[in-house]
Design an enzyme around this catalytic site. Structure first.
Site, PDB file in Angstrom:
ATOM      1  N   TYR A 166       0.858  -1.184   0.000  1.00 38.95           N
ATOM      2  CA  TYR A 166       0.000   0.000   0.000  1.00 38.95           C
ATOM      3  C   TYR A 166       0.894   1.233   0.000  1.00 38.95           C
ATOM      4  O   TYR A 166       1.870   1.305   0.747  1.00 38.95           O
ATOM      5  CB  TYR A 166      -0.895   0.021   1.248  1.00 38.95           C
ATOM      6  CG  TYR A 166      -1.760   1.261   1.369  1.00 38.95           C
ATOM      7  CD1 TYR A 166      -2.838   1.469   0.514  1.00 38.95           C
ATOM      8  CD2 TYR A 166      -1.495   2.223   2.342  1.00 38.95           C
ATOM      9  CE1 TYR A 166      -3.628   2.612   0.626  1.00 38.95           C
ATOM     10  CE2 TYR A 166      -2.292   3.360   2.460  1.00 38.95           C
ATOM     11  CZ  TYR A 166      -3.350   3.550   1.602  1.00 38.95           C
ATOM     12  OH  TYR A 166      -4.136   4.669   1.719  1.00 38.95           O
ATOM     13  N   ASP A 261       9.336   3.032  -0.298  1.00 40.26           N
ATOM     14  CA  ASP A 261       8.295   3.721   0.459  1.00 40.26           C
ATOM     15  C   ASP A 261       8.483   3.393   1.938  1.00 40.26           C
ATOM     16  O   ASP A 261       8.107   2.322   2.408  1.00 40.26           O
ATOM     17  CB  ASP A 261       6.912   3.298  -0.045  1.00 40.26           C
ATOM     18  CG  ASP A 261       5.788   4.019   0.693  1.00 40.26           C
ATOM     19  OD1 ASP A 261       6.080   4.779   1.645  1.00 40.26           O
ATOM     20  OD2 ASP A 261       4.614   3.820   0.315  1.00 40.26           O
ATOM     21  N   LYS A 289       4.243   9.340   8.687  1.00 44.05           N
ATOM     22  CA  LYS A 289       4.053   8.748  10.018  1.00 44.05           C
ATOM     23  C   LYS A 289       5.095   9.211  11.046  1.00 44.05           C
ATOM     24  O   LYS A 289       4.962  10.304  11.585  1.00 44.05           O
ATOM     25  CB  LYS A 289       3.954   7.227   9.883  1.00 44.05           C
ATOM     26  CG  LYS A 289       2.734   6.870   9.009  1.00 44.05           C
ATOM     27  CD  LYS A 289       2.323   5.430   8.967  1.00 44.05           C
ATOM     28  CE  LYS A 289       0.994   5.295   8.253  1.00 44.05           C
ATOM     29  NZ  LYS A 289       1.004   4.602   7.006  1.00 44.05           N
TER      30      LYS A 289
HETATM   31  C1  LIG Z   1       0.392   5.072   5.633  1.00 40.26           C
HETATM   32  C2  LIG Z   1       1.148   4.803   4.367  1.00 40.26           C
HETATM   33  C3  LIG Z   1       1.029   5.625   3.243  1.00 40.26           C
HETATM   34  C4  LIG Z   1       0.044   6.748   3.177  1.00 40.26           C
HETATM   35  O1  LIG Z   1       0.301   7.724   4.119  1.00 40.26           O
HETATM   36  P1  LIG Z   1      -0.921   8.719   4.544  1.00 40.26           P
HETATM   37  O2  LIG Z   1      -0.260   9.687   5.455  1.00 40.26           O
HETATM   38  O3  LIG Z   1      -1.942   7.854   5.188  1.00 40.26           O
HETATM   39  O4  LIG Z   1      -1.410   9.339   3.294  1.00 40.26           O
HETATM   40  C5  LIG Z   1       1.850   5.376   2.172  1.00 40.26           C
HETATM   41  N1  LIG Z   1       2.730   4.360   2.174  1.00 40.26           N
HETATM   42  C6  LIG Z   1       2.850   3.538   3.226  1.00 40.26           C
HETATM   43  C7  LIG Z   1       3.865   2.450   3.190  1.00 40.26           C
HETATM   44  C8  LIG Z   1       2.058   3.721   4.352  1.00 40.26           C
HETATM   45  O5  LIG Z   1       2.158   2.875   5.367  1.00 40.26           O
END
Ligand SMILES: *Cc1c(COP(=O)(O)O)cnc(C)c1O
Length: 454
Positions: A166, A261, A289
């Site tokens: 994701y 990511d 995060k």
């Molecule tokens: C949470 C997450 C996102 C998206 O971040 P948001 O701040 O919720 O838009 C993208 N990539 C990864 C790996 C994530 O865990």
């Protein structure tokens, strides 16, 4: 009443077990009824809706350390931790104080502040592959921008992603694999044009052949390969170092960028994230995060050469009214300063790993069909897993039936997990050994009930 589950069925199933008193949730029930009038599904982000555990979400009133309290004053040991940002737990003093200090000077200026430099230096210092970076306001925005940049830099349109990773909700990433080993994506959301999905190639994780096949099928067309540092949004699908290193080499060989990511793994596994964990140098990296200390922040970065394509230096446009917001920067700085202290990760990770290992020992001794997949302070309950799971297709959707019972029993015992069996749990520095022992006891009881009818 909007009870979480059917009372009669429940008593029937547990007639020989001690039935745990069900927590009161009348205030949350009321608030959810009101919220449903305001928001689709009653929530502002879908996984909060408790749909996959067939319940009503708890409305949270406050958090302190490893605990949260709902509006009915039930207390929980929290392993959701806002889905990852709160590596120091809730309401950490240093973060709270730095936020208050920043707010007292104003909340936003739309002009540069020294706080942006300070957070950037903390990130760069520990991540040599991040020469330049840009702050945005969410992980989604970071990934969306990194992909545009990769396309702008390479002059190619296609990206390759992995089934089970994701990356936020940007259009070209809301795709899943079709049938076949390497396929064009099929959209997983209405509203994403098929033409966009056709620019995304989807491959299974842990399968180098599939990646090689994609490059063979699309010579000089793939701008970037994007992968989660450690896939942690669809179970915890830990990839082997050799695979990650080969992926790095494969991108180099085909002049495609590797986007790591690290929105979850950045500053979660260590100061150098999954790049350090696997000893690889990504071309672009995305954070979110943890770097925001609980405030909305995202960031993407890479070599000065690649980042030089971003406006105003280069032709790839990307902007943001609240980007690098001073209050969010202050929270992130305070958090990263604590994280870079002596032995921070060593202590956190060993505490979390021991927690996961002792649950695994408990399950193994009883032959429960359960594996605890964990790395650092991330863990995942893999129900009905025959062996370590490294690819999305190996997760049996039927196993989520176990999670539903488990989640409900944990709530009734004061332990809060994210309301989906595909989500990972987070241990924070605020989870003391005493609280982890309490949580373990609740988990053991909940597992006994979960597997009662086996
Ligand atoms: C949470 C997450 C996102 C998206 O971040 P948001 O701040 O919720 O838009 C993208 N990539 C990864 C790996 C994530 O865990």
């Amino acid at each position: 009443m909007f009870g979480l589950f059917n009372k009669e069925k429940r008593e029937d199933a547990y007639s020989t077990m001690t039935v745990q008193q069900e927590i009161s949730r009348s205030r949350s029930d009321e608030l959810f009824e009101q919220a449903k009038k305001c928001f689709p599904g009653g929530v502002n982000s879908p996984v909060r809706a408790f749909k996959s555990v067939e319940g009503v979400p708890l409305f949270i009133k406050k958090g302190e350390g490893c605990h949260i309290w709902d509006e009915d004053d039930n207390q929980f040991i929290d392993f959701c931790c806002s889905w990852g940002p709160l590596i120091l737990g809730h309401n950490h003093q240093a973060i709270r104080e730095s936020i208050i200090e920043a707010v007292s000077l104003g909340t936003t200026f739309g002009a540069p502040t020294r706080l942006e430099n300070e957070l950037a230096e903390l990130i760069r210092k520990h991540n040599p592959h991040v020469e330049k970076l840009r702050f945005v306001s969410s992980g989604t925005e970071a990934v969306m921008s990194a992909i545009r940049l990769a396309r702008g830099f390479t002059g190619r349109d296609k990206i390759l992603k992995f089934e089970g990773c994701y990356h936020g909700h940007a259009d070209s990433l809301l795709v899943k694999a079709g049938s076949g080993l390497v396929t064009f994506g099929e959209t997983t959301s209405a509203g994403v044009p098929e033409a966009f999905a056709r620019e995304t190639i989807v491959a299974p994780l842990n399968n180098m052949e599939a990646v090689k096949q994609a490059f063979k099928d699309h010579p000089d067309e793939i701008a970037a390969v994007i992968i989660e540092g450690i896939p942690a949004n669809n179970g915890l699908l830990i990839q082997e170092a050799g695979y990650m290193q080969e992926l790095r080499e494969c991108c180099t060989q085909h002049n495609a960028l590797l986007i790591l990511d690290e929105v979850i793994t950045g500053f979660r596994l260590g100061m150098d994230g999954a790049a350090g964990y696997y000893d690889i140098r990504p071309d672009l990296v995305t954070y979110g995060k943890v770097i925001g200390g609980g405030m909305p922040v995202g960031c993407y970065g890479g070599s000065a050469e690649v980042m030089g394509k971003i406006s105003p230096d280069g032709p790839v446009y990307q902007a943001g009214t609240l980007s690098g917001n001073p209050v969010a920067m202050a929270a992130g700085i305070a958090q990263l300063k604590v994280l870079q202290g002596n032995n921070f990760y060593k202590n956190l990770n060993s505490k979390a790993e021991e927690f996961a290992a002792s649950i695994e020992r408990f399950a193994d001794a009883r032959n429960y069909p359960l594996k605890i997949q964990s790395v650092g302070s991330l863990f995942w309950f893999a129900f009905a897993a025959p062996s370590p799971i490294r690819a999305a297709a190996e997760i049996d959707p039927a196993s989520m039936g176990f999670f539903k019972i488990f989640h409900r029993e944990l709530l009734n015992r004061g332990v809060y997990l994210g309301p989906s069996g595909y989500e990972v749990g987070f241990v924070s520095a605020a989870h003391s050994k005493v609280e982890l022992e309490k949580a373990k006891r609740a988990i053991f009881e909940a597992l006994e009930i979960t597997f009662k009818k086996q």
